[in-house]
Design an enzyme around this catalytic site. Sequence first.
Site, mmCIF file in Angstrom:
data_model
loop_
_atom_site.group_PDB
_atom_site.id
_atom_site.type_symbol
_atom_site.label_atom_id
_atom_site.label_comp_id
_atom_site.label_asym_id
_atom_site.label_seq_id
_atom_site.Cartn_x
_atom_site.Cartn_y
_atom_site.Cartn_z
ATOM 1 C CG ASP A 115 -1.938 1.038 1.290
ATOM 2 O OD1 ASP A 115 -2.300 1.563 0.223
ATOM 3 O OD2 ASP A 115 -2.419 1.361 2.405
ATOM 4 C CD GLU B 42 -0.351 5.230 -3.970
ATOM 5 O OE1 GLU B 42 0.172 5.479 -2.877
ATOM 6 O OE2 GLU B 42 -1.122 4.285 -4.160
ATOM 7 C CG ASP C 73 -8.442 4.390 0.339
ATOM 8 O OD1 ASP C 73 -8.240 3.161 0.438
ATOM 9 O OD2 ASP C 73 -7.703 5.252 0.844
HETATM 10 O O1 MIG Z 1 -3.629 6.152 4.553
HETATM 11 O O2 MIG Z 1 -3.504 0.935 5.737
HETATM 12 O O3 MIG Z 1 -6.002 2.095 0.447
HETATM 13 O O4 MIG Z 1 -6.839 -0.105 1.912
HETATM 14 O O5 MIG Z 1 -6.751 0.071 4.708
HETATM 15 C C1 MIG Z 1 -4.472 5.045 4.355
HETATM 16 C C2 MIG Z 1 -4.666 1.678 5.903
HETATM 17 C C3 MIG Z 1 -3.666 3.811 4.260
HETATM 18 C C4 MIG Z 1 -4.970 3.009 2.394
HETATM 19 C C5 MIG Z 1 -5.446 1.773 1.696
HETATM 20 C C6 MIG Z 1 -6.427 1.054 2.564
HETATM 21 C C7 MIG Z 1 -5.802 0.717 3.895
HETATM 22 C C8 MIG Z 1 -5.313 1.986 4.568
HETATM 23 N N1 MIG Z 1 -4.380 2.683 3.675
#
Ligand code: MIG
Length: 780
Positions: free
Chosen positions: A394, A397, A470
């Site tokens: 996650d 980017e 999200d």
């Molecule tokens: O700033 O890890 O898209 O699936 O649960 C948010 C917490 C960070 C974004 C992800 C989401 C995840 C969440 N993350």
Amino acid sequence: MTDLSTRSSFAVQPEIVLGQGKPTQNRVSYSSNPLVVQDSIHIDHDNHPLSVTQLSTNMVRVCLGEPLIASVAVLPNRDFHNPAELPNRIEWSWLPDEQWQIAMHRHGQGLATSRGLYVDNDGVLHLYLTLPDSWPVYGLGEKTGDLNKQGKKWTFWNSDVFLPHTETTDELYQSIPFMTVLTDQGWMGIFLDNPGRSWVDLSLTDEVCISVASGALDLYVFSGSTLGDIVDLYTQLTGRPFLPPKWALGYQQSRHSYETSQEVRAVVEGFRLNDLPLDALYLDILHMEGYRVFSFDPLTFDQVPELVADLGAAGVRVIPIIDPGVKCDPDYRVYQQGLTADYFVQSVQGAPWQGPVWPGESVWPDFFQPQVQHWWQDLHRYYTDRGIQGFWNDMNEPAVFNERMTLDADSVHRVAGVSVPHEAVHNAYGLLMSEATAAAIVEQCAQRPFVLTRAGYAGIQRSAAVWTGDNRSSWEHLRLSVPMLLNMGLSGIAFTGADIGGFMDDSRPELFTRWMQLGCFYPLMRNHCSIGQARQEPWSFAEPWTGRVRQAMHRRYQLLPYLYQLFRDAHETGLPIMRPMLWLEEQVHQTENMSDQFMFGDALLIAPILVAGALARSVWLPKGLWHSLIDDFPLDGGQFVLAHTGFDDIPIYLKAGAILPLAPYRSSTQRIQKELRILIVDGADHGRMLFRDDDGLSATPAGNRYARLSIGYHKSAALVECHLSLDRSYFKPEWQVITLGVPMAWKDQAILLNGEPFSGQSNVEGVRCRLQYIRPLDWL
Ligand code: MIG
């Protein structure tokens, strides 16, 4: 002019539009004559040398300027196979007013063109190509809106977008600057290979402007007869989707966050108590100690190896999240190691670039350096030593909690010994992280990888599955997921899914149920939900909803052999699993923007219910005969039909004559599958299918290392001859019984199996084979 009567001709129309650059743009003119060497053309220019290379009959590369880094998308392979017989020569010509044209030739006729290159005051390069508005455009990766991407300007810049994704949202987590175009004379594909900021502007009248903020404007142009040809060529160039382990095709449960090992055990137990299947459970960021990657909080997650082993015995894999941001903490080993070895992205001043994210002040590994990828790969031993075999990437980017939402434009990556500003390679970051992660599984677990990533770039299909970030618990987002996933599939990424139930906001019983009914046809079936939102484990909404959800989940597991076959096809040919209706290329005017139904492989048509309260919907049926799964009623295609459905199900149609490999329901892919079911759908007089099976886990089988089952049938007035042959010499599948499910309508016909009368029991290569008269809904 050209003889374009055949569908297989290349089709970038040779129409030149002159002098329409904006006033702030200066045309780049080429004064020297081109150097033509065999299948390539070069023209020198101080800033923007131009080269055109024919890579295969159906593929040309046009590169304007010099790429800053070696491509992370394009494979070194140069041995392309052509899906269709197409033009085989490129030619360069000057046109009046210093315009130029690149033509792929067929019968000596020019077919491709450009009107020139412009550079604006910010140094952005713009290339204008003619593209009639009436030619629909698909692909472009993860984008909102309808199926057809025409009419808008699209930006490629990987971004963490927490605000609701709407029709006007442009940038998202993935950047795949690849589009397919349905022209008057066949399909075309254009791939822009540039990992910096780029744009594809389809809002102009009858043209497209392709722009890059830095580096080269490096284009690959493909031609083909079908949409499949283009996806095939593109995935030859950028790589086929990885073949996932079978377990990753099962149901996956997530939440931000399951906070303790007790809670995790309770959730898994909930699946058992509710007779629901489960193959994977995710641990979101709260499993870590103070958000330090590669750690478990010792208070909430003690005895992790036991937890992983117990869940494993229950058929459930544990998948932890890993973010790229490393906490700046002098006592933290990952930070220390990276600092000592100089593995982090630098600021222009030379120190590690720091910014805030979940752990507070953090630094980011510079995945552009191979030794950093190796280091990161090694760090995964922390998890693989505890029995973990899948990972979730996650925030790659990369997302930063600052105003820019990412690293500074001028922060420095070191690529092959050269310093490159982040701005120029931003979109490649997530891909490189996922590659290191997949390599860790292959190396440390000696099995196929499963990595789920949020960010990616062209080529991400080689190493990771992708989820769409999200989303929200809303009907709008349920609807949005269909064209988004369809276009991702057309962009080479077969393994995709949206958070089922919705990430933000509270899901509601009807919405959740409709989402599960659709989600069992997402290639990735994962339910995920944010911290602070209502629980949405599949039983959260009580009866009668749970029963409906259960039916959808069980169906997923019954379909797994068919789905695995689709994944194998994707791996071998690049074909998507979810396919838009226009894939069939019938009555294209009808289907070119059809965003609310799709094909799941070529045998199933899925028409999800996407509107609150709806108990019926219209469905487009392509030509031929289709069997509704709900009432087994055959319907003629080539028309819209009104499908009535209650809350119990969504309209699903089976293609007449299709043969589907299915399985009895199991609560996990880890439970033995004793029986293989072969469903023959009524309505045709012959059919054939080859089913290949393997253990679904060990490194991608090549060559012969499968069990092969081939099935065929021929039906005449009084007799059906079935042929079944099985080769188990390379792999012994776990199923010991094959049940051939034939249409009820065959009851009054004699059935032969491999030439012998087949009344119920037989034996094929040591495997018991039975006959059953069924309706498809008995098995699905
Ligand atoms: O700033 O890890 O898209 O699936 O649960 C948010 C917490 C960070 C974004 C992800 C989401 C995840 C969440 N993350």
